[in-house]
Write an enzyme that holds these catalytic residues in place. Structure first.
Site, PDB file in Angstrom:
ATOM      1  N   LEU A 106      -7.518  13.557 -15.102  1.00 54.92           N
ATOM      2  CA  LEU A 106      -6.838  15.017 -15.251  1.00 54.92           C
ATOM      3  C   LEU A 106      -8.009  15.621 -14.125  1.00 54.92           C
ATOM      4  CD1 LEU A 106      -7.131  15.528 -19.129  1.00 54.92           C
ATOM      5  CD2 LEU A 106      -5.130  15.299 -17.539  1.00 54.92           C
ATOM      6  N   GLY A 107      -9.099  15.088 -13.923  1.00 56.10           N
ATOM      7  CA  GLY A 107      -9.682  15.810 -12.875  1.00 56.10           C
ATOM      8  C   GLY A 107     -10.983  14.917 -12.326  1.00 56.10           C
ATOM      9  N   GLY A 124     -18.176  16.210  -9.599  1.00 57.34           N
ATOM     10  CA  GLY A 124     -19.769  15.731 -10.096  1.00 57.34           C
ATOM     11  C   GLY A 124     -20.063  15.594 -11.073  1.00 57.34           C
ATOM     12  N   GLY A 141     -18.339  14.179 -13.282  1.00 55.45           N
ATOM     13  CA  GLY A 141     -17.384  12.993 -13.829  1.00 55.45           C
ATOM     14  C   GLY A 141     -16.074  12.959 -13.858  1.00 55.45           C
ATOM     15  N   VAL A 194     -12.376  12.735 -15.672  1.00 55.83           N
ATOM     16  CA  VAL A 194     -11.933  13.172 -17.010  1.00 55.83           C
ATOM     17  C   VAL A 194     -10.340  12.519 -17.148  1.00 55.83           C
ATOM     18  CG1 VAL A 194     -11.119  14.956 -18.497  1.00 55.83           C
ATOM     19  CG2 VAL A 194     -13.193  15.210 -16.870  1.00 55.83           C
ATOM     20  N   ASP A 213     -21.921  28.425 -15.900  1.00 57.63           N
ATOM     21  CA  ASP A 213     -21.024  28.291 -14.936  1.00 57.63           C
ATOM     22  C   ASP A 213     -19.525  28.731 -15.467  1.00 57.63           C
ATOM     23  OD1 ASP A 213     -19.805  27.417 -12.720  1.00 57.63           O
ATOM     24  OD2 ASP A 213     -19.535  25.199 -13.332  1.00 57.63           O
TER      25      ASP A 213
END
Length: 711
Positions: free
Chosen positions: A420-421, A424, A426, A428, A541
């Site tokens: 999925l993505g 930095g 990790g 997914v 964030d």
């Protein structure tokens, strides 16, 4: 008739019928009076003000519009700000019957404010700040029926603040800062100003006490600024009745006594009260003694015979304290004994160890003292043993934080995984379990072998966060060479895609009601993290890509607490993260530039995150939802939907009273009925993005204010 008289008469007729200035409209003639009143007019300001033009509508700084029933366009705006113009304001400006905005701020005009301005009955905004005007505010000014904005700050006006301001019943902004007003603040003005949004009386020479009637300004928002005066006495508790979004600035006065603790006072920071040596109480670090707080001439404490009542401790209280101390000592002893025998038992225990990477196919079985676990599966009932184990314990274990999600490690490792993505924080994956339930699995990295207890404690704290607008962490897996977080999978992408589309095209699904639902849900989730979560989390964030959406466009906050976990595993956290979301792979050139969402103080390296950082970031997200514009700016591309500093752009629009249609997302313009709601959310967003962290409200207050909108 003599020849000289005849020639004079001919000259007069010739002047009347051929003079070019007489071809100019009446509005143009009034403007020429302004030009004549300016000392040595700047060529840049008046170079195209030609008296031979039929109308002044093409002149620099002049705005005109067609008025029903009028044969020609009429002047509705004069904007000559910051032109270094000196001189005086002519009374002829009052003849501009349709003038709505007079904007002459930041010049060097002197003299008085002409009372004849009251004849310009359409005037609703008067911006004259930053000049050298003096004298009193003319009483006729408040006969203007539409006056909404009056900014006379940074001039030399003097005298008392006039009582007749109460007649300006439509006034929304009253800014008189930086003048020479003296005397007391009149009490009778404020109950009549029901529409007032901004009040700034700072930097004057005002004396006396703060009138409690200011607490009746129910529409006030932003900052109530009474700073840098000579005000004295106690702060009236009635100010606590002001809306929760109001921030106070009362610093540098002579105020005294205890700061009230009711209503909107609970949202204020210490900077609001600095420079008042005799003030005490929260949020200042100066406490009020019980004697100072309760003293009154007629109280029982001051009667003879009561003077020693508060001295010392009674014998019964001393006995009670001694008994409590003994109980605490006994309890500590029991805890020490329990830990000793617990560790003795653990020396004979064993752990179920797995040393396979995510994606392999086979599990294993181990039996330890009658406890069998497939692939090292544990539940949150075993949380206590996790913390009591030795350095090697916890290796290769899948720990279920939530009993409601039942699966085995082999089932997770055998399932197909879809990326999925990647960032930095990790990689997914989307993984569909055997029962058809999708989960999001994040691989954190391979380091941190010696910090398992610290990692487990952090994960458990995150796992205890249970809120309908926060992504749930369901389980985790720890091994030397593999660390996984398993969370809910949210199926409809994130707010970035909803606003801009997956290929840069705006979504057509985001109606105003949908956007309002997203803002309210996100605010509730963030307020929960700040106020009610076990660790009082700071997200650090907040941005649209970390606000995930389900098929009903309900929002879910993701990625809180991940930076700490990444640091434990030894990786370097970056700004992108997609815990639980349906997100495509993003290369480095597509990654979101998060500095645009960070608070000004958060951009200084080494600063520790605070909850007020999150409030600012949420405010920027609100502005993006309202405007449809991204605060990002690309060094290589630029579109009309990108604004390098979205906060400044919106504030400038409100300061200049730009039409709402120029700021709001064009797709919302057809929803006319929600204009009031849109404005209310704009005000919440602007309070969140105040430059001073202390001036920003708590997230709980933001959530409460948003929940009131549209109900």
């Amino acid at each position: 008739m003599t020849l000289s008289s005849f020639l004079c008469l001919v000259f007069i007729f010739q002047f009347l019928f051929t003079s070019p200035s007489l071809s100019l409209s009446s509005d143009g003639l009034a403007l020429l009076a302004l030009k004549s009143a300016v000392d040595e007019p700047s060529a840049a300001a008046f170079s195209d003000w030609n008296n031979g033009d039929p109308t002044p509508c093409g002149w620099s700084g002049i705005a005109c519009t067609n008025i029903s029933g009028e044969a020609e366009p009429r002047v509705v705006g004069i904007s000559l700000a910051g032109k270094s113009l000196s001189g005086y304001l002519p009374s002829e400006l009052g003849t501009l019957r349709f003038l709505r905005r007079l904007n002459l701020h930041d010049n060097a005009f002197s003299g008085v404010l002409p009372a004849q301005l009251s004849n310009a009955t359409a005037l609703h905004s008067l911006f004259l700040h930053g000049n050298n005007l003096s004298g009193a505010i003319p009483s006729s000014l408040c006969t203007l029926p539409r006056l909404q904005n009056l900014d006379l700050s940074k001039n030399a006006f003097s005298g008392h603040i006039p009582e007749h301001l109460k007649n300006c019943k439509n006034l929304q902004r009253l800014v008189l800062a930086g003048n020479k007003f003296s005397g007391e603040i009149p009490a009778g003005v404020w109950p009549d100003l029901r529409n007032l949004l901004q009040l700034d009386l700072s930097d004057n020479e005002l004396t006396g006490s703060i009138p409690g009637e200011i607490g009746t300004l129910i529409s006030l928002s932003g900052t109530l600024n009474l700073s840098f005066n000579h005000l004295s006495g106690k702060i009236p508790a009635s100010l606590g009745k002001l809306p929760a979004t109001v921030s106070y600035d009362l610093k540098n006065n002579n105020l005294s006594g205890e700061i009230p603790q009711t209503g909107s006072f609970s949202n204020q920071g210490p900077t609001a009260f600095l420079g008042n040596p005799d003030l005490c109480g929260f949020p200042l670090r100066k406490s009020c003694s019980g004697l100072d707080r309760n003293f009154s001439p007629g109280s029982d404490q001051n009667k003879p015979g009561n003077g020693n009542r508060s001295k010392g401790l009674s014998p019964g209280l001393i006995i009670l304290i001694s008994a409590a101390d003994a109980a605490v000592v006994a309890f500590i002893g029991l805890v020490i004994v329990y830990i000793y025998w617990k560790r003795k038992d653990d020396e004979n225990a064993c752990s179920c160890i797995r040393k396979r990477s995510f994606g392999e196919e086979k599990g294993n079985m181990c039996v330890c003292g009658g406890l069998s676990c497939v692939g090292g599966v544990k539940s949150d009932d075993d949380e206590e043993e996790e913390y009591e184990g030795g350095e090697g314990e916890g290796e290769g274990e899948l720990v279920r934080i939530d009993k409601g999600l039942s699966f085995e490690l082999d089932e997770l490792l055998r399932a197909s995984a879809y990326v999925l993505g990647k960032s930095g924080l990790g990689i997914v994956y989307k993984v569909v379990l055997g029962n058809g339930v999708p989960v999001a699995v994040r691989r954190l990295g391979e380091g941190g072998e010696q910090r398992y207890k610290e990692f487990a404690a952090e994960v458990m704290a995150i796992g205890k966060v249970k809120h309908p607008n926060v992504v749930r962490l369901r389980a985790y897996y720890w091994a030397h060479d593999e660390k996984l977080l398993i969370s809910d999978f949210i199926s409809n992408g994130n707010l970035t895609h909803a606003l801009r589309g997956r290929h840069g095209q705006p979504s057509t699904n985001l109606s105003w009601s949908t956007r309002l639902r997203i803002t309210k849900g996100t605010a509730r989730g963030l307020a929960y993290l700040h106020e009610c979560s076990p660790r009082k989390f700071v997200h650090g964030d907040i941005k649209p890509s970390n606000i995930l959406l389900d098929n009903d466009f309900q929002p879910y906050i993701s990625d809180f607490g991940l930076n700490r976990l990444i640091s434990i595993t030894g990786n370097n956290p970056s700004t992108g993260g997609f815990m639980g979301g349906a997100l495509p792979y993003m290369n480095s050139s597509q990654k979101e530039r998060t500095n645009s969402y960070k608070a000004p103080e958060a951009r200084v390296p080494g600063c520790r995150p605070t909850q007020k950082w999150d409030v600012y970031s949420f405010g920027v997200v609100l502005l993006e939802i309202l405007t449809g514009r991204s605060p990002e700016s690309s060094p290589t591309t630029s579109t009309s939907m990108e604004v390098p500093d979205l906060v400044k752009w919106v504030r400038k629009g409100f300061d200049q009273e730009s039409p709402l249609s120029e700021m709001v997302d064009p797709s919302l313009l057809q929803e006319v009925r929600v204009k009031k709601e849109v404005l209310a959310v704009f005000h919440v967003a602007l309070s969140c993005t105040e430059g001073d962290p202390e001036a920003r409200p708590r997230m709980k207050t933001v959530s409460e204010n948003l929940d009131k909108i549209g109900t």
